[in-house]
Design a protein around this motif. Structure first.
Motif, short mmCIF file in Angstrom:
data_model
loop_
_atom_site.label_atom_id
_atom_site.label_comp_id
_atom_site.label_asym_id
_atom_site.label_seq_id
_atom_site.Cartn_x
_atom_site.Cartn_y
_atom_site.Cartn_z
N THR A 79 -21.22 -21.01 97.10
CA THR A 79 -22.11 -20.20 95.68
C THR A 79 -21.65 -19.11 95.20
OG1 THR A 79 -24.53 -20.73 94.46
CG2 THR A 79 -24.18 -19.12 96.85
N GLU A 86 -24.75 -19.53 87.79
CA GLU A 86 -24.75 -20.21 88.92
C GLU A 86 -23.62 -21.01 89.43
OE1 GLU A 86 -27.32 -19.71 92.74
OE2 GLU A 86 -27.98 -21.10 91.23
N LYS A 88 -21.91 -24.01 92.21
CA LYS A 88 -22.43 -23.93 93.36
C LYS A 88 -21.75 -25.48 93.98
CE LYS A 88 -26.99 -22.91 93.73
NZ LYS A 88 -28.74 -23.32 94.75
#
Length: 227
Positions: A79, A86, A88
């Protein structure tokens, strides 16, 4: 001994003798012998796997962090934050998704990884998903889709809505821009060394756990029969 026990059991069944105790005794003998052979084989393979030399420790690119507990789960591995986003990353071997996808060359199977990249924004109810093929020297995008955050918890979840156009059907300029988009977020071939080593450790751990759990099950069954 195993063959003799099995032959004796077959003879007893064919003759249909009323001596049930004899039949049970032979059946128990066969089961015990099979369990013992299986336990011995599991132990031998477990010890063989445990002696395998792990690959050198590799760190991910500095912008990424390893998600705690990733080795024991099926979710994202890495991540990072990119501005208010964000990012991931989940990973699998391409050969594990498409049987024979690695071709005839064993090295190709090792050198083809499948990435699931999620780009999230706090204020957005949907996430942007990329399915990518990762190689030691390249990264290719297979598809781009929007998915509700509720569908983002698992790896390779089939979306409930429209999955977008076939990526190869997009014009070349748009495809290039999508590549630039994920490269700006650190999704490129520099991830390969870490993810390849990480998968080796995960698969090794899973294999060791499998041998232990199957052995424990068989051993408990064996002890119960003996009691």
């Amino acid at each position: 001994m195993l063959k003799k026990a099995m032959a004796a059991t077959a003879v007893a069944l064919r003759s249909r003798r009323p001596s049930l105790m004899v039949t049970c005794r032979h059946s128990t003998s066969v089961t015990s012998a099979v369990n013992s052979l299986l336990l011995r084989s599991l132990k031998e393979h477990y010890l063989e796997i445990s002696r395998m030399t792990p690959p050198p420790k590799v760190s991910p690119p500095s912008s990424f962090s390893i998600i705690q507990g990733a080795l024991d789960g099926n979710g994202p591995v890495l991540t990072r934050n990119y501005g208010k986003e964000e990012v991931k990353i989940s990973v699998m071997r391409l050969a594990n998704i498409v049987p024979g996808g690695g071709g005839d060359d064993g090295d190709d199977e090792i050198n083809q990884l499948f990435l699931h990249v999620t780009v999230s924004k706090l204020e957005q109810k949907d996430d942007l998903h990329f399915l990518c093929g990762l190689y030691p020297d390249a990264l290719g995008i297979h598809s781009v889709s929007m998915r509700p955050k509720a569908e983002s918890s698992g790896f390779l979840v089939v979306p409930s809505g429209y999955n977008g156009p076939v990526f190869e059907d997009l014009d070349e300029k748009m495809r290039d821009i999508f590549h630039n988009y994920i490269e700006e977020r650190g999704i490129n071939e520099s991830l390969f060394p870490f993810l390849q080593a990480w998968l080796y450790v995960k698969e090794h751990r899973n294999l060791m756990r499998w041998f232990r759990s199957v052995g424990s099950f068989i051993n408990e069954h064996k002890n119960a029969k003996e009691d």
